[in-house]
Design a protein around this motif. Structure first.
Motif, PDB file in Angstrom:
ATOM      1  N   ASP A  47      65.406  39.988  77.690  1.00  0.00           N
ATOM      2  CA  ASP A  47      64.731  40.389  76.455  1.00  0.00           C
ATOM      3  C   ASP A  47      63.332  39.774  76.414  1.00  0.00           C
ATOM      4  N   ASP A  97      71.488  38.899  78.721  1.00  0.00           N
ATOM      5  CA  ASP A  97      71.084  39.232  77.355  1.00  0.00           C
ATOM      6  C   ASP A  97      70.071  40.370  77.430  1.00  0.00           C
ATOM      7  N   THR A  98      70.342  41.464  76.730  1.00  0.00           N
ATOM      8  CA  THR A  98      69.505  42.660  76.835  1.00  0.00           C
ATOM      9  C   THR A  98      68.602  42.817  75.607  1.00  0.00           C
ATOM     10  N   PRO A  99      67.515  43.581  75.751  1.00  0.00           N
ATOM     11  CA  PRO A  99      66.647  43.823  74.598  1.00  0.00           C
ATOM     12  C   PRO A  99      67.269  44.792  73.598  1.00  0.00           C
ATOM     13  N   ASP A 124      67.995  36.181  80.949  1.00  0.00           N
ATOM     14  CA  ASP A 124      67.350  36.657  79.728  1.00  0.00           C
ATOM     15  C   ASP A 124      66.482  37.870  80.063  1.00  0.00           C
ATOM     16  N   SER A 153      71.768  37.531  71.309  1.00  0.00           N
ATOM     17  CA  SER A 153      71.317  36.299  71.959  1.00  0.00           C
ATOM     18  C   SER A 153      72.238  35.132  71.624  1.00  0.00           C
ATOM     19  N   THR A 162      66.999  47.543  79.529  1.00  0.00           N
ATOM     20  CA  THR A 162      68.430  47.604  79.196  1.00  0.00           C
ATOM     21  C   THR A 162      69.192  48.408  80.240  1.00  0.00           C
ATOM     22  N   GLN A 214      61.519  39.174  74.058  1.00  0.00           N
ATOM     23  CA  GLN A 214      61.375  38.236  72.945  1.00  0.00           C
ATOM     24  C   GLN A 214      61.789  36.821  73.348  1.00  0.00           C
ATOM     25  N   SER A 273      57.636  42.407  78.566  1.00  0.00           N
ATOM     26  CA  SER A 273      57.436  43.682  77.863  1.00  0.00           C
ATOM     27  C   SER A 273      56.582  44.637  78.688  1.00  0.00           C
TER      28      SER A 273
END
Length: 249
Positions: A39, A122-124, A37, A16, A131, A41, A89
């Protein structure tokens, strides 16, 4: 107009941080950049100062909003964001039964990517559907590797995933480079990791290394890229050098 994923299924390697600050540096060089983004999170979203931004990439990939309607401007001119939050998620489950699920993000970005010089994703920290969507949507991937013990742990799985994207899904995905992060020139360990990474990956390792830097670690909690939080820091200088490498200057 490359689409570049920042990927490593290992957490805490600077994905990140790299996504935010490479994107910001490219924008400061006059490029028009979209940061996506992916991810759940949401570290990239929060790191740019957005905590409750809606709609998000979750709404986009579930066909609830058009891609362009989820794009928001950031504090840096030329840098735009499609935000994320924990709702994403749930997409792993919701997408699992869809036909062509690996291509959803690619199709969503196809409509708008030509409006930008760079799209950075940006990947998890996993190799799940999110991903894989990111890799399939990309032309290139940058792989951050932290200068620590077990630095290369799991890289083989990521390289297999990239090979899968190329061979089975027909995407000409290239590795743009391996980026050494959290490098501390005072320690033998950092130097040993650097030499090992260079021995294995050779010319694919970026010349620029991102130093272990307090200001880089602090910046996300202030919701700012390093260039707005501590523009004279070693971290800021390193990410600008990385942007010059990526941009071919």
């Amino acid at each position: 107009m490359p689409v570049i994923s920042i990927a490593n299924q290992k957490g805490g390697v600077g994905k990140s941080t790299t996504a935010i600050n490479l994107s910001a540096a490219l924008a400061l060089k006059g490029k028009r950049v979209l940061l996506v983004d992916m991810d759940p999170q949401g570290a990239t979203t929060v790191g740019l100062g957005f905590r409750d931004a809606t709609p998000t990439i979750y709404n986009v990939i579930l066909d609830k909003v058009d891609t362009e309607d989820a794009i928001i401007p950031t504090e840096i001119e030329g840098l735009y964001l499609i935000p994320s939050n924990i709702a994403l998620s749930g997409a792993e489950i919701e997408l699992s039964s869809q036909i062509g699920r690996e291509y959803i993000l690619r199709n969503k970005l196809a409509k708008i990517k030509d409006d930008y010089d760079y799209v950075i994703i940006d990947t998890p920290p996993s190799l799940g559907i999110l991903t894989m969507n990111s890799l399939v949507a990309s032309d290139e991937v940058i792989i951050p590797i932290q200068a620590e013990y077990y630095a290369l742990e799991g890289i083989g799985l990521l390289l297999k995933a990239i090979k899968l994207v190329r061979e089975r899904l027909g995407i000409p995905l290239e590795i743009r480079g391996f980026l050494i992060t959290m490098f501390d020139k005072r320690t033998n360990l950092s130097k040993e990791v650097r030499e090992e990474v260079k021995r294995i990956f050779g010319e694919k390792v970026f010349r620029t290394m991102i130093p272990r830097n307090v200001k880089l670690a602090e910046a996300p909690s202030h919701g700012k890229p390093i260039f707005l939080y501590a523009p004279d820091s070693r971290g800021a200088k390193a990410y600008m050098k990385l942007a010059e490498e990526v941009d071919g200057v």
